[in-house]
Design a protein around this motif. Sequence first.
Motif, PDB file in Angstrom:
ATOM      1  N   GLN A 113       2.567   9.878  -8.851  1.00  0.00           N
ATOM      2  CA  GLN A 113       3.884   9.193  -8.838  1.00  0.00           C
ATOM      3  C   GLN A 113       4.144   8.553  -7.479  1.00  0.00           C
ATOM      4  O   GLN A 113       4.587   7.410  -7.390  1.00  0.00           O
ATOM      5  N   LEU A 114       3.858   9.298  -6.411  1.00  0.00           N
ATOM      6  CA  LEU A 114       4.114   8.780  -5.060  1.00  0.00           C
ATOM      7  C   LEU A 114       3.130   7.663  -4.702  1.00  0.00           C
ATOM      8  O   LEU A 114       3.445   6.792  -3.883  1.00  0.00           O
ATOM      9  N   ALA A 115       1.945   7.692  -5.297  1.00  0.00           N
ATOM     10  CA  ALA A 115       0.930   6.663  -5.034  1.00  0.00           C
ATOM     11  C   ALA A 115       1.245   5.355  -5.747  1.00  0.00           C
ATOM     12  O   ALA A 115       0.675   4.315  -5.404  1.00  0.00           O
ATOM     13  N   THR A 116       2.145   5.431  -6.719  1.00  0.00           N
ATOM     14  CA  THR A 116       2.436   4.248  -7.543  1.00  0.00           C
ATOM     15  C   THR A 116       3.925   3.878  -7.477  1.00  0.00           C
ATOM     16  O   THR A 116       4.454   3.266  -8.398  1.00  0.00           O
ATOM     17  N   LEU A 117       4.580   4.240  -6.379  1.00  0.00           N
ATOM     18  CA  LEU A 117       6.011   3.970  -6.213  1.00  0.00           C
ATOM     19  C   LEU A 117       6.305   2.470  -6.215  1.00  0.00           C
ATOM     20  O   LEU A 117       5.529   1.691  -5.657  1.00  0.00           O
ATOM     21  N   ALA A 118       7.446   2.122  -6.761  1.00  0.00           N
ATOM     22  CA  ALA A 118       7.928   0.744  -6.650  1.00  0.00           C
ATOM     23  C   ALA A 118       8.373   0.477  -5.199  1.00  0.00           C
ATOM     24  O   ALA A 118       8.525   1.413  -4.411  1.00  0.00           O
ATOM     25  N   ALA A 119       8.590  -0.794  -4.898  1.00  0.00           N
ATOM     26  CA  ALA A 119       8.906  -1.191  -3.513  1.00  0.00           C
ATOM     27  C   ALA A 119      10.154  -0.502  -2.969  1.00  0.00           C
ATOM     28  O   ALA A 119      10.278  -0.279  -1.758  1.00  0.00           O
ATOM     29  N   ASP A 120      11.102  -0.157  -3.857  1.00  0.00           N
ATOM     30  CA  ASP A 120      12.341   0.474  -3.384  1.00  0.00           C
ATOM     31  C   ASP A 120      12.239   2.002  -3.387  1.00  0.00           C
ATOM     32  O   ASP A 120      13.242   2.704  -3.278  1.00  0.00           O
ATOM     33  N   GLY A 121      11.019   2.517  -3.488  1.00  0.00           N
ATOM     34  CA  GLY A 121      10.824   3.969  -3.505  1.00  0.00           C
ATOM     35  C   GLY A 121      11.041   4.585  -2.137  1.00  0.00           C
ATOM     36  O   GLY A 121      11.175   3.880  -1.130  1.00  0.00           O
ATOM     37  N   ALA A 142       0.825  -1.210   0.000  1.00  0.00           N
ATOM     38  CA  ALA A 142       0.000   0.000   0.000  1.00  0.00           C
ATOM     39  C   ALA A 142       0.861   1.263   0.000  1.00  0.00           C
ATOM     40  O   ALA A 142       2.006   1.260   0.454  1.00  0.00           O
ATOM     41  N   ARG A 143       0.272   2.333  -0.503  1.00  0.00           N
ATOM     42  CA  ARG A 143       0.935   3.647  -0.540  1.00  0.00           C
ATOM     43  C   ARG A 143      -0.009   4.677   0.084  1.00  0.00           C
ATOM     44  O   ARG A 143      -1.217   4.679  -0.211  1.00  0.00           O
ATOM     45  N   ILE A 144       0.570   5.552   0.929  1.00  0.00           N
ATOM     46  CA  ILE A 144      -0.187   6.658   1.505  1.00  0.00           C
ATOM     47  C   ILE A 144       0.458   7.948   1.015  1.00  0.00           C
ATOM     48  O   ILE A 144       1.683   8.106   1.105  1.00  0.00           O
ATOM     49  N   VAL A 145      -0.350   8.845   0.477  1.00  0.00           N
ATOM     50  CA  VAL A 145       0.161  10.135   0.003  1.00  0.00           C
ATOM     51  C   VAL A 145      -0.642  11.247   0.675  1.00  0.00           C
ATOM     52  O   VAL A 145      -1.877  11.270   0.588  1.00  0.00           O
ATOM     53  N   ASN A 146       0.067  12.152   1.339  1.00  0.00           N
ATOM     54  CA  ASN A 146      -0.568  13.304   1.976  1.00  0.00           C
ATOM     55  C   ASN A 146      -0.249  14.549   1.158  1.00  0.00           C
ATOM     56  O   ASN A 146       0.909  14.763   0.790  1.00  0.00           O
TER      57      ASN A 146
END
Length: 240
Positions: free
Chosen positions: A218-226, A133-137
């Motif tokens: 972009q931040l919501a779809t980062l790869a695991a090493d982001g 999961a990705r969290i973007v504020n």
Amino acid sequence: MNQVALITGANKGIGKEIARQLGEAGYTVLIGSRDHARGELAAKGLVADGIKAETIQLEVTDPVSVRQAAARIAAEHGRLDVLVNNAAIIPDGDAGVTEVAADVLRAGFETNVIGLIEVTTALLPVLRKAPAARIVNLSTSLASFTLVGDPESRMSTVRTLGYNSSKVAVNMVTVMLANELRGSGILVNAADPGKCATEMGGWDTARTPAQGAAVAVQLATLAADGPTGQVHAESGRLPW
Ligand SMILES: NC(=O)c1ccc[n+]([C@@H]2O[C@H](COP(=O)([O-])OP(=O)(O)OC[C@H]3O[C@@H](n4cnc5c(N)ncnc54)[C@H](OP(=O)(O)O)[C@@H]3O)[C@@H](O)[C@H]2O)c1
């Protein structure tokens, strides 16, 4: 696998464009809207453009609304791949630090900080059910000490303490939550969309909400090493 994204305050402005771009990338997008009818209008427009979009009533300062939204996502989707905490207000007019009314400060923190924390807390169980999961504020250059502290920067001239200080708190939430979730596979970052033509940003700028949405996507779809625990703008990492 069908991925699911919730964007708060997605009935208009940058939030709606984040929903559109995530929808175009294949996500089912949940259009968080405190007013159900306004959310429906936005969702219908996106569906007409071929995007899988649903409205979800979500007033971020109302614990009942937050709880119901979280319960519905758990029941209908079972997991949440992306949470974009986009909903916010600028409670201020133009006022010096010693002129700002206490109610203005309270209103900014209520929506922009406490609401964001309540939503994130309620959704963490379904975010943990997603594989990555990705969290973007959503943050702002007006929360950068470096930029606001630079007399040559436009940011030093904007007198909106309620907004700026609430977004500074959003940055700290981002860093501390990223620390807590390090190793869980969940990445937490903040996005500065830049000044965009919206109700909040004003209409006197050429930058579109779609351009502003791109960094959050972009931040919501980062790869695991982001990265995690950072604030990014279009130009790269934003100085604290
Ligand atoms: N536009 C800019 O220049 C700019 C620059 C830097 C950062 N940002 C950030 O980008 C994000 C989006 O801004 P925007 O320009 O798109 O703003 P906007 O056009 O004013 O839209 C704000 C959205 O948040 C919703 N909202 C406000 N309070 C809420 C609450 N208590 N519960 C649920 N939803 C609520 C609004 O719903 P209603 O329609 O019901 O009011 C609307 O959907 C914000 O976090 C903002 O701080 C914007």
